[in-house]
Design a protein around this motif. Structure first.
Motif, short mmCIF file in Angstrom:
data_model
loop_
_atom_site.label_atom_id
_atom_site.label_comp_id
_atom_site.label_asym_id
_atom_site.label_seq_id
_atom_site.Cartn_x
_atom_site.Cartn_y
_atom_site.Cartn_z
N LEU A 76 56.54 14.96 101.63
CA LEU A 76 55.33 14.77 102.44
C LEU A 76 55.52 15.30 103.86
CD1 LEU A 76 54.06 11.24 101.32
CD2 LEU A 76 53.29 13.50 100.56
N THR A 77 56.72 15.15 104.40
CA THR A 77 56.99 15.72 105.73
C THR A 77 56.86 17.24 105.69
OG1 THR A 77 58.46 13.90 106.36
CG2 THR A 77 58.74 15.99 107.54
N GLN A 78 57.41 17.86 104.65
CA GLN A 78 57.24 19.30 104.49
C GLN A 78 55.76 19.67 104.40
OE1 GLN A 78 59.67 21.78 101.89
NE2 GLN A 78 60.79 19.95 101.29
N MET A 79 54.99 18.87 103.67
CA MET A 79 53.57 19.14 103.49
C MET A 79 52.83 19.14 104.83
SD MET A 79 50.69 16.71 101.75
CE MET A 79 50.81 15.62 103.18
N HIS A 80 53.08 18.12 105.65
CA HIS A 80 52.39 18.04 106.94
C HIS A 80 52.78 19.20 107.85
CE1 HIS A 80 50.30 14.26 106.35
NE2 HIS A 80 51.41 13.71 105.89
N ARG A 81 54.02 19.64 107.77
CA ARG A 81 54.45 20.79 108.58
C ARG A 81 53.82 22.08 108.07
NH1 ARG A 81 60.75 18.76 109.08
NH2 ARG A 81 60.39 17.30 110.80
N LEU A 82 53.69 22.20 106.75
CA LEU A 82 53.02 23.38 106.20
C LEU A 82 51.56 23.41 106.64
CD1 LEU A 82 52.88 25.87 104.37
CD2 LEU A 82 52.48 24.32 102.43
#
Length: 211
Positions: free
Chosen positions: A18-24
């Motif tokens: 989810l952290t990767q998702m928000h950064r993407l």
């Protein structure tokens, strides 16, 4: 490329994805597209991320998030009804129990894997197939979304055309449009890439679905 579905009970164990998702989302919507979104150190978020919603993620072989979308029951709150009602011909969303809203769809098109031959990126098609498959498995037959004309063209190229719910309207630096997408086996078969692996589906809406 595989699909990972993160429902509310999986937010903590899948927090890294989810952290990767928000950064993407920050990279795509803020940096590349220049949309008026709120970006913090941990990525792009808005008020709808505080709700009990389901995230669909496309994850590559190195566990990198290559695409994402979030799904909200159309009964509300939704972006279409509460943020962009001007996109709806009637000014309101005619929601029903078989309708779900997709929002914040994006793909990391910088990934070279899955690109070639002038076709849509593998992550894009994988995301389309995952969204349709999850929606069918959880009893939905219609997806609504607020998007832009560029993405509407991508849907047409994929063989998943959108039925407009209103006329295009300028929003910020883009031309936005609301639309409805069918959720059925025919659409799934058209968008599904050859490499796509069906998900293992749990029971009930919001249940865990994993590749």
């Amino acid at each position: 490329m595989r699909i990972v579905v993160v429902s509310p009970d999986l937010y903590e164990p899948e927090s890294g994805l989810l952290t990767q998702m928000h950064r993407l989302r920050a990279l795509v919507f803020g940096s590349r597209l220049g949309w008026d979104v709120e970006i913090a150190a941990d990525g792009e978020r808005d008020e709808y991320d505080t709700l009990a919603l389901t995230y669909i993620l496309a994850v590559d072989a190195t566990d990198r998030v290559a695409g994402c979308a979030r799904l909200l029951p159309a009964g509300g709150p939704t972006m279409l009804q509460d943020t962009f009602p001007q996109l709806l011909r009637a000014g309101r969303l005619e929601a029903h129990s078989g309708m779900i809203e997709s929002s914040r769809f994006c793909v990391d098109t910088n990934l070279e894997a899955g690109r070639g031959g002038g076709q849509l990126h593998l992550a894009t098609l994988t995301m389309f197939a995952g969204i349709i498959e999850w929606s069918m498995a959880n009893g939905y037959n219609e997806i609504v979304t607020a998007t832009d004309l560029r993405f509407e063209r991508i849907l047409n190229r994929a063989g998943w055309p959108m039925r407009r719910l209103g006329d295009p309207v300028p929003v910020g630096n883009t031309i936005a449009v609301a639309g409805s997408l069918p959720v059925d086996n025919a659409s799934f078969d058209r968008v599904r890439p050859a490499e796509y692996k069906p998900m293992i589906v749990g029971s009930g809406r919001g249940s865990r679905t994993a590749a």
